[in-house]
Motif scaffolding. Structure first.
Motif, PDB file in Angstrom:
ATOM      1  N   MET A   1       0.830  -1.192   0.000  1.00 27.30           N
ATOM      2  CA  MET A   1       0.000   0.000   0.000  1.00 27.30           C
ATOM      3  C   MET A   1       0.874   1.255   0.000  1.00 27.30           C
ATOM      4  SD  MET A   1      -3.097  -1.034   0.065  1.00 27.30           S
ATOM      5  CE  MET A   1      -3.789  -2.636   0.276  1.00 27.30           C
ATOM      6  N   THR A   2       0.387   2.259  -0.674  1.00 25.68           N
ATOM      7  CA  THR A   2       1.026   3.565  -0.679  1.00 25.68           C
ATOM      8  C   THR A   2       0.097   4.530   0.044  1.00 25.68           C
ATOM      9  OG1 THR A   2       2.009   3.074  -2.841  1.00 25.68           O
ATOM     10  CG2 THR A   2       1.997   5.389  -2.133  1.00 25.68           C
ATOM     11  N   HIS A   3       0.664   5.294   0.971  1.00 31.02           N
ATOM     12  CA  HIS A   3      -0.121   6.280   1.716  1.00 31.02           C
ATOM     13  C   HIS A   3       0.396   7.666   1.342  1.00 31.02           C
ATOM     14  CE1 HIS A   3      -1.857   3.077   4.095  1.00 31.02           C
ATOM     15  NE2 HIS A   3      -0.635   2.607   4.277  1.00 31.02           N
ATOM     16  N   VAL A   4      -0.517   8.522   0.886  1.00 30.63           N
ATOM     17  CA  VAL A   4      -0.157   9.888   0.516  1.00 30.63           C
ATOM     18  C   VAL A   4      -0.907  10.835   1.443  1.00 30.63           C
ATOM     19  CG1 VAL A   4      -0.012  11.607  -1.311  1.00 30.63           C
ATOM     20  CG2 VAL A   4       0.133   9.168  -1.889  1.00 30.63           C
ATOM     21  N   TYR A   5      -0.140  11.601   2.207  1.00 29.55           N
ATOM     22  CA  TYR A   5      -0.710  12.572   3.136  1.00 29.55           C
ATOM     23  C   TYR A   5      -0.622  13.954   2.486  1.00 29.55           C
ATOM     24  CZ  TYR A   5      -0.121   8.851   6.591  1.00 29.55           C
ATOM     25  OH  TYR A   5      -0.180   7.659   7.271  1.00 29.55           O
ATOM     26  N   PHE A   6      -1.734  14.406   1.934  1.00 28.90           N
ATOM     27  CA  PHE A   6      -1.772  15.759   1.388  1.00 28.90           C
ATOM     28  C   PHE A   6      -2.006  16.719   2.545  1.00 28.90           C
ATOM     29  CE2 PHE A   6      -2.296  13.760  -2.704  1.00 28.90           C
ATOM     30  CZ  PHE A   6      -1.743  14.671  -3.593  1.00 28.90           C
ATOM     31  N   ILE A   7      -1.144  17.713   2.638  1.00 31.32           N
ATOM     32  CA  ILE A   7      -1.226  18.699   3.714  1.00 31.32           C
ATOM     33  C   ILE A   7      -1.622  20.031   3.103  1.00 31.32           C
ATOM     34  CG2 ILE A   7      -0.017  19.786   5.637  1.00 31.32           C
ATOM     35  CD1 ILE A   7      -0.023  16.672   5.776  1.00 31.32           C
ATOM     36  N   ARG A   8      -2.838  20.452   3.369  1.00 30.28           N
ATOM     37  CA  ARG A   8      -3.252  21.783   2.929  1.00 30.28           C
ATOM     38  C   ARG A   8      -2.539  22.787   3.826  1.00 30.28           C
ATOM     39  NH1 ARG A   8      -8.441  25.199   3.499  1.00 30.28           N
ATOM     40  NH2 ARG A   8      -7.962  26.845   2.011  1.00 30.28           N
ATOM     41  N   HIS A   9      -1.938  23.792   3.236  1.00 29.21           N
ATOM     42  CA  HIS A   9      -1.094  24.746   3.958  1.00 29.21           C
ATOM     43  C   HIS A   9      -1.795  25.407   5.145  1.00 29.21           C
ATOM     44  CE1 HIS A   9      -3.245  28.158   2.256  1.00 29.21           C
ATOM     45  NE2 HIS A   9      -3.177  27.534   1.083  1.00 29.21           N
ATOM     46  N   LEU A 125       2.871   8.076  -7.507  1.00 28.80           N
ATOM     47  CA  LEU A 125       2.471   6.721  -7.103  1.00 28.80           C
ATOM     48  C   LEU A 125       3.334   5.653  -7.770  1.00 28.80           C
ATOM     49  CD1 LEU A 125      -1.407   7.138  -7.147  1.00 28.80           C
ATOM     50  CD2 LEU A 125       0.077   6.935  -5.128  1.00 28.80           C
ATOM     51  N   ILE A 126       3.747   5.900  -8.988  1.00 28.63           N
ATOM     52  CA  ILE A 126       4.619   4.948  -9.685  1.00 28.63           C
ATOM     53  C   ILE A 126       6.041   5.020  -9.113  1.00 28.63           C
ATOM     54  CG2 ILE A 126       5.712   4.459 -11.919  1.00 28.63           C
ATOM     55  CD1 ILE A 126       2.945   5.380 -13.163  1.00 28.63           C
ATOM     56  N   GLU A 127       6.549   6.236  -8.919  1.00 29.36           N
ATOM     57  CA  GLU A 127       7.922   6.402  -8.441  1.00 29.36           C
ATOM     58  C   GLU A 127       8.100   5.946  -6.991  1.00 29.36           C
ATOM     59  OE1 GLU A 127      11.401   9.824  -8.004  1.00 29.36           O
ATOM     60  OE2 GLU A 127       9.527  10.317  -9.024  1.00 29.36           O
ATOM     61  N   TYR A 128       7.101   6.161  -6.166  1.00 25.34           N
ATOM     62  CA  TYR A 128       7.227   5.875  -4.728  1.00 25.34           C
ATOM     63  C   TYR A 128       6.231   4.816  -4.270  1.00 25.34           C
ATOM     64  CZ  TYR A 128       9.881  10.228  -4.867  1.00 25.34           C
ATOM     65  OH  TYR A 128      10.786  11.212  -5.174  1.00 25.34           O
ATOM     66  N   VAL A 135       2.676  15.457   0.855  1.00 22.55           N
ATOM     67  CA  VAL A 135       2.623  16.446  -0.220  1.00 22.55           C
ATOM     68  C   VAL A 135       2.068  17.750   0.340  1.00 22.55           C
ATOM     69  CG1 VAL A 135       1.699  17.073  -2.491  1.00 22.55           C
ATOM     70  CG2 VAL A 135       2.222  14.668  -1.983  1.00 22.55           C
ATOM     71  N   GLY A 136       2.882  18.807   0.336  1.00 20.02           N
ATOM     72  CA  GLY A 136       2.399  20.138   0.708  1.00 20.02           C
ATOM     73  C   GLY A 136       1.487  20.651  -0.391  1.00 20.02           C
ATOM     74  N   SER A 137       0.270  21.047  -0.027  1.00 24.20           N
ATOM     75  CA  SER A 137      -0.745  21.333  -1.035  1.00 24.20           C
ATOM     76  C   SER A 137      -1.561  22.576  -0.688  1.00 24.20           C
ATOM     77  CB  SER A 137      -1.661  20.107  -1.184  1.00 24.20           C
ATOM     78  OG  SER A 137      -2.542  20.253  -2.274  1.00 24.20           O
ATOM     79  N   HIS A 138      -2.661  22.744  -1.426  1.00 23.65           N
ATOM     80  CA  HIS A 138      -3.535  23.914  -1.349  1.00 23.65           C
ATOM     81  C   HIS A 138      -4.995  23.472  -1.323  1.00 23.65           C
ATOM     82  CE1 HIS A 138      -0.088  26.437  -2.452  1.00 23.65           C
ATOM     83  NE2 HIS A 138       0.241  25.423  -3.241  1.00 23.65           N
ATOM     84  N   GLY A 139      -5.860  24.359  -0.852  1.00 23.28           N
ATOM     85  CA  GLY A 139      -7.278  24.028  -0.703  1.00 23.28           C
ATOM     86  C   GLY A 139      -7.976  23.628  -1.983  1.00 23.28           C
ATOM     87  N   THR A 140      -7.843  24.431  -3.031  1.00 23.70           N
ATOM     88  CA  THR A 140      -8.538  24.118  -4.280  1.00 23.70           C
ATOM     89  C   THR A 140      -7.903  22.924  -4.982  1.00 23.70           C
ATOM     90  OG1 THR A 140      -9.193  26.422  -4.551  1.00 23.70           O
ATOM     91  CG2 THR A 140      -9.306  25.024  -6.505  1.00 23.70           C
ATOM     92  N   PRO A 166      -3.864  24.311   8.947  1.00 22.43           N
ATOM     93  CA  PRO A 166      -3.634  23.252   7.958  1.00 22.43           C
ATOM     94  C   PRO A 166      -4.710  22.172   8.048  1.00 22.43           C
ATOM     95  CG  PRO A 166      -2.179  22.936   9.842  1.00 22.43           C
ATOM     96  CD  PRO A 166      -2.933  24.221  10.080  1.00 22.43           C
ATOM     97  N   TRP A 167      -4.751  21.353   7.029  1.00 21.92           N
ATOM     98  CA  TRP A 167      -5.711  20.259   6.931  1.00 21.92           C
ATOM     99  C   TRP A 167      -5.005  19.089   6.272  1.00 21.92           C
ATOM    100  CZ3 TRP A 167      -9.444  19.177   2.502  1.00 21.92           C
ATOM    101  CH2 TRP A 167     -10.448  18.268   2.885  1.00 21.92           C
ATOM    102  N   VAL A 168      -5.303  17.873   6.734  1.00 18.90           N
ATOM    103  CA  VAL A 168      -4.655  16.671   6.208  1.00 18.90           C
ATOM    104  C   VAL A 168      -5.699  15.765   5.558  1.00 18.90           C
ATOM    105  CG1 VAL A 168      -3.312  14.593   6.774  1.00 18.90           C
ATOM    106  CG2 VAL A 168      -2.899  16.732   8.025  1.00 18.90           C
ATOM    107  N   VAL A 169      -5.373  15.294   4.360  1.00 12.87           N
ATOM    108  CA  VAL A 169      -6.186  14.270   3.710  1.00 12.87           C
ATOM    109  C   VAL A 169      -5.251  13.116   3.363  1.00 12.87           C
ATOM    110  CG1 VAL A 169      -7.735  13.685   1.814  1.00 12.87           C
ATOM    111  CG2 VAL A 169      -7.789  15.994   2.800  1.00 12.87           C
ATOM    112  N   LYS A 170      -5.542  11.951   3.953  1.00 10.41           N
ATOM    113  CA  LYS A 170      -4.731  10.749   3.716  1.00 10.41           C
ATOM    114  C   LYS A 170      -5.428   9.887   2.668  1.00 10.41           C
ATOM    115  CE  LYS A 170      -3.270   6.443   5.877  1.00 10.41           C
ATOM    116  NZ  LYS A 170      -3.472   5.579   7.063  1.00 10.41           N
ATOM    117  N   PHE A 171      -4.703   9.646   1.575  1.00 16.88           N
ATOM    118  CA  PHE A 171      -5.184   8.755   0.523  1.00 16.88           C
ATOM    119  C   PHE A 171      -4.414   7.447   0.633  1.00 16.88           C
ATOM    120  CE2 PHE A 171      -5.981  12.978  -1.049  1.00 16.88           C
ATOM    121  CZ  PHE A 171      -7.135  12.893  -1.807  1.00 16.88           C
ATOM    122  N   THR A 172      -5.120   6.343   0.524  1.00 17.61           N
ATOM    123  CA  THR A 172      -4.484   5.029   0.508  1.00 17.61           C
ATOM    124  C   THR A 172      -4.670   4.430  -0.889  1.00 17.61           C
ATOM    125  OG1 THR A 172      -4.954   4.724   2.852  1.00 17.61           O
ATOM    126  CG2 THR A 172      -4.421   2.735   1.587  1.00 17.61           C
TER     127      THR A 172
END
Length: 191
Positions: A1-9, A125-128, A135-140, A166-172
């Motif tokens: 599994m790959t877990h991606v934590y997008f962090i809204r600034h 997702l392919i590379e990692y 991932v440092g990200s933005h609201g929109t 900030p806000w965190v969205v974890k994608f699996t």
């Protein structure tokens, strides 16, 4: 599994109208510690970010504390609205969410933002594969990613998270298939 934590600034300084250099407020600089505290036990392998200062600075405290380099990914940047500052952001935003192809002449449609962010995410997702990624990200930008995997996420949801920074969205992911989305409010347990 790959877990991606997008962090809204964290909270940005809206007095700075330059999207690329807009820095965090004093509150934003303090609140980014919430991100560090949340990520500390997630065994993060790599930290990526939009090149915009507020996104980088939000994940920088964590990256510095755990001696991780922040790799800038240009396609994770926020949507370009126009070459001028938009005073009535709410009306503009509502119109964009109603029509993903709507944009000002010098800006981006949500459809375009979503396509470039998903393309960048698929490359990550392919590379990692099978890594834990921040991932440092933005609201929109982040909202269009959620919408890609869950089309029920729309304007009302975007409005609800507008001030959550900030806000965190974890994608699996299993390979490149999204199998879970968890939205984490870092302020839930804070007074």
């Amino acid at each position: 599994m790959t877990h991606v934590y997008f962090i809204r600034h964290a909270e940005p300084n809206y007095k700075n109208h330059d999207d690329q250099t807009r820095e965090l407020t004093e509150k934003g600089m303090k609140d980014r510690v919430l991100v560090t505290d949340y990520l500390k036990d997630k065994m993060i392998d790599v930290v990526l970010s939009s090149p915009y200062k507020r996104a980088v600075d939000t994940v920088k405290d964590f990256a510095d504390k755990y001696n991780l380099h922040i790799k800038s990914v240009h396609d994770f940047r926020e949507r370009k609205i126009d070459s001028i500052w938009i005073e009535d952001f709410q009306t503009f935003s509502r119109r964009q969410w109603a029509d993903f192809n709507y944009k000002y002449s010098d800006g981006e449609a949500l459809n375009e933002v979503q396509k470039r962010n998903i393309s960048a995410l698929n490359a990550v997702l392919i590379e990692y594969q099978n890594k834990n990624i921040v991932v440092g990200s933005h609201g929109t930008a982040l909202s269009t990613i959620i919408n890609y995997y869950d089309s029920s996420f729309g304007y009302d949801d975007f409005e609800r998270i507008k001030s959550l920074m900030p806000w965190v969205v974890k994608f699996t992911f299993k390979n490149t298939d999204c199998i879970g989305i968890d939205k984490i409010n870092l302020f839930d347990d804070k007074s």
